[in-house]
Design an enzyme around this catalytic site. Structure first.
Site, short mmCIF file in Angstrom:
data_model
loop_
_atom_site.label_atom_id
_atom_site.label_comp_id
_atom_site.label_asym_id
_atom_site.label_seq_id
_atom_site.Cartn_x
_atom_site.Cartn_y
_atom_site.Cartn_z
N LEU A 53 -19.09 -2.79 26.85
CA LEU A 53 -18.19 -1.91 26.10
C LEU A 53 -18.41 -0.44 26.42
O LEU A 53 -17.58 0.40 26.05
CB LEU A 53 -18.42 -2.11 24.59
CG LEU A 53 -18.25 -3.54 24.06
CD1 LEU A 53 -18.71 -3.62 22.62
CD2 LEU A 53 -16.81 -4.00 24.18
N TYR A 103 -8.42 8.51 33.87
CA TYR A 103 -8.98 7.50 32.99
C TYR A 103 -8.54 6.10 33.42
O TYR A 103 -9.36 5.19 33.56
CB TYR A 103 -8.56 7.76 31.54
CG TYR A 103 -9.01 6.67 30.58
CD1 TYR A 103 -10.36 6.51 30.27
CD2 TYR A 103 -8.09 5.80 30.00
CE1 TYR A 103 -10.78 5.52 29.41
CE2 TYR A 103 -8.50 4.80 29.13
CZ TYR A 103 -9.84 4.66 28.83
OH TYR A 103 -10.26 3.67 27.98
N LYS A 107 -10.91 2.94 34.79
CA LYS A 107 -10.95 1.63 34.15
C LYS A 107 -10.56 0.54 35.15
O LYS A 107 -11.12 -0.56 35.14
CB LYS A 107 -10.02 1.58 32.95
CG LYS A 107 -10.41 2.53 31.82
CD LYS A 107 -11.81 2.29 31.29
CE LYS A 107 -11.92 1.06 30.44
NZ LYS A 107 -13.28 0.93 29.82
N HIS A 279 -9.77 -5.52 -32.59
CA HIS A 279 -10.85 -5.54 -33.56
C HIS A 279 -10.76 -6.81 -34.40
O HIS A 279 -9.72 -7.48 -34.45
CB HIS A 279 -10.77 -4.30 -34.45
CG HIS A 279 -10.85 -3.02 -33.68
ND1 HIS A 279 -11.90 -2.71 -32.85
CD2 HIS A 279 -10.00 -1.94 -33.62
CE1 HIS A 279 -11.70 -1.52 -32.30
NE2 HIS A 279 -10.55 -1.03 -32.76
N PRO A 280 -11.84 -7.20 -35.07
CA PRO A 280 -11.81 -8.42 -35.89
C PRO A 280 -10.65 -8.40 -36.89
O PRO A 280 -10.38 -7.40 -37.55
CB PRO A 280 -13.16 -8.37 -36.61
CG PRO A 280 -14.06 -7.64 -35.66
CD PRO A 280 -13.18 -6.58 -35.06
N GLY A 281 -9.95 -9.54 -36.96
CA GLY A 281 -8.83 -9.69 -37.88
C GLY A 281 -7.52 -9.14 -37.39
O GLY A 281 -6.47 -9.36 -38.03
#
Length: 368
Positions: A53, A103, A107, A279-281
C-alpha cells in the site's frame, strides 16, 4: 499467515492492520515511511504474503512519484524474487494508472514491476486499480474529498465545491480491506487483476448535501437512511470525524406534573422513538388512533394498560413492569391509556410508526 503491510501507518494500511489483528489466523508485519530498505528486506524474509500500500501521491518534488511508487515497488518485487519463495503480493494501484501525468505514470510503473515478477517467477501477484477510497482515519484536506467534507462539516468549517456536477467513483475502506483479506487466501499463481465489487457513484454536490444532512439530523432528530449502501458507509465516515466534545448532544425535554416526555430519534418512513416518565398514580394517554400504531416497553416501574373498543365498548387491560420485558401494542380503534401502579417513577420507551404531525395527529381524545 504473516502478512507484510507496506504503508502500514497510512489510511488503508491502518484499517487493514487493525482488521488483521482481529483475526486469529493472521499476523500483521508493518513497514512504514520511517523504515529502511534493509528493514523491508528483513520483513519480506519473514512474510507469507505482502499487501503493498506504500506510495506517494502529494510529493514536494515531482521526482518522488517515481521513487515512492514505481521504484519502491520494483525493490519490493526484487526482494520477493530473491527469497526463492512464492509470496502472494497484492499491489494497490490507482484508476489513474492509465493517465498521462507523473502520478499515473508512476503507478503504472509499479504495476509493471508486479507484472514482471509474476511473468518471470509465477509468483502470485494481484493488482487492484482503486478509485477514491474513503472511510475512518483518512487524512482530511489532503487527497480525499470525502474525508475533507466529513472533517470540515463535522467541525463547523467551510467546504469548497468548484463543480457540483463532478462525478466521483468511490470504494469504502471496509470493502477494500475485506477484499484484500479474501484475496490473500485465494490468489492464483501468476498475474491477476482484482477489484472491489462495490463501487459507489455520487456527484460532489450530492456528497456535500448528504454530509450536511447528517449534521442537521441532530436538530431535526430525523435520521438519514443509514442502514445500507453508500449512505451507511458515509455516515460511519462522517461520525468518525466528530471531535470528542461532540460525541454527545442534548435533546428537547417536555415536562409537566405527570412526568417528562423526550423524543430521541425520528426516521423518514419508519416512525420515531421516544420515552416518557410518569409519577406514581399518574395516567397518561386516553385517546385512540385510526391508523397510527405504537409499541410501548416499560423499562422501569409497573404499569396497567387500559383498552376499550370505541364501537363495541369491549374492555381489556394488560399489566407489565420493567422486570418483564414485554411490548404492548396499541391497536387502531381501541382507546388506550397507561397508569403507573407502582410506588416509583415509571419509565416507558415508545415507538410510533409515524412522525407526529400536529396538523394531522390522528390522535382523538377518548377516555378508556
Amino acid at each position: 499467515m504473516r502478512v507484510l503491510v507496506t504503508g502500514s501507518k497510512g489510511f488503508v494500511g491502518t484499517n487493514l492492520t487493525v482488521r488483521l489483528g482481529e483475526l486469529a489466523c493472521y499476523e500483521a508485519i508493518g513497514f512504514a515511511r520511517e523504515d529502511s530498505l534493509d528493514d523491508l528486506a528483513e520483513r519480506v524474509g519473514r512474510a507469507d504474503a505482502v499487501v503493498h500500500l506504500a506510495g506517494v501521491n502529494r510529493p514536494k518534488d515531482i521526482k518522488e512519484f517515481a521513487e515512492g511508487n514505481a521504484n519502491l515497488t520494483a525493490e519490493l518485487c526484487d526482494l520477493i524474487a530473491a527469497t526463492g519463495r512464492r509470496i502472494p503480493l497484492i499491489i494497490s494501484s490507482s484508476v489513474q494508472a492509465d493517465l498521462d501525468n507523473p502520478y499515473g505514470e508512476s503507478k503504472r510503473g509499479a504495476e509493471v514491476a508486479g507484472e514482471t515478477l509474476a511473468e518471470r517467477t509465477g509468483n502470485p501477484v494481484s493488482i487492484y486499480r482503486l478509485p477514491g477510497v474513503f472511510g475512518k482515519w483518512c487524512r482530511p484536506n489532503y487527497n480525499s474529498v470525502v474525508a475533507t467534507f466529513c472533517h470540515n462539516i463535522a467541525n463547523d468549517l467551510p467546504i469548497q465545491i468548484s463543480d457540483t456536477a463532478f462525478a466521483l467513483s468511490l470504494v469504502y475502506v471496509d470493502d477494500v480491506v475485506g477484499e484484500f483479506i479474501r484475496a490473500l487466501d485465494a490468489m492464483p499463481a501468476g498475474l491477476s487483476r482484482g477489484e472491489v465489487s462495490t463501487v459507489y457513484g455520487i456527484t460532489l454536490g450530492d456528497l456535500a448535501a448528504q454530509i450536511e444532512a447528517f449534521k442537521n439530523c441532530r436538530e431535526s432528530l430525523v435520521s438519514e437512511r443509514v442502514g445500507a449502501g453508500l449512505v451507511r458507509a458515509l455516515y460511519a465516515t462522517y461520525v468518525s470525524y466528530l471531535p470528542p466534545a461532540k460525541f454527545a448532544y442534548d435533546l428537547p425535554k417536555y415536562g409537566d406534573e405527570r412526568g417528562v416526555f423526550v423524543e430521541m430519534l425520528k426516521t423518514q418512513d419508519s416512525g420515531q422513538f421516544s420515552f416518557f416518565t410518569a409519577h406514581p398514580g399518574i395516567t397518561r394517554g386516553g385517546h385512540y388512533h385510526h391508523t397510527k400504531t405504537e409499541k410501548f416497553l416499560v423499562i422501569k416501574g409497573s404499569a396497567r394498560f387500559g383498552f376499550r373498543h370505541i364501537v363495541t365498548n369491549e374492555p381489556y387491560e394488560v399489566f407489565t413492569s420493567g422486570d418483564r420485558p414485554q411490548v404492548v401494542e396499541t391497536v387502531p380503534g381501541w382507546t388506550h391509556d397507561i397508569t403507573n401502579i407502582g410506588g416509583e417513577e415509571m419509565v416507558v420507551m415508545l415507538w410510533a410508526n409515524e412522525i407526529f404531525d400536529r396538523a394531522q395527529p390522528d390522535t382523538i381524545a377518548c377516555k378508556v
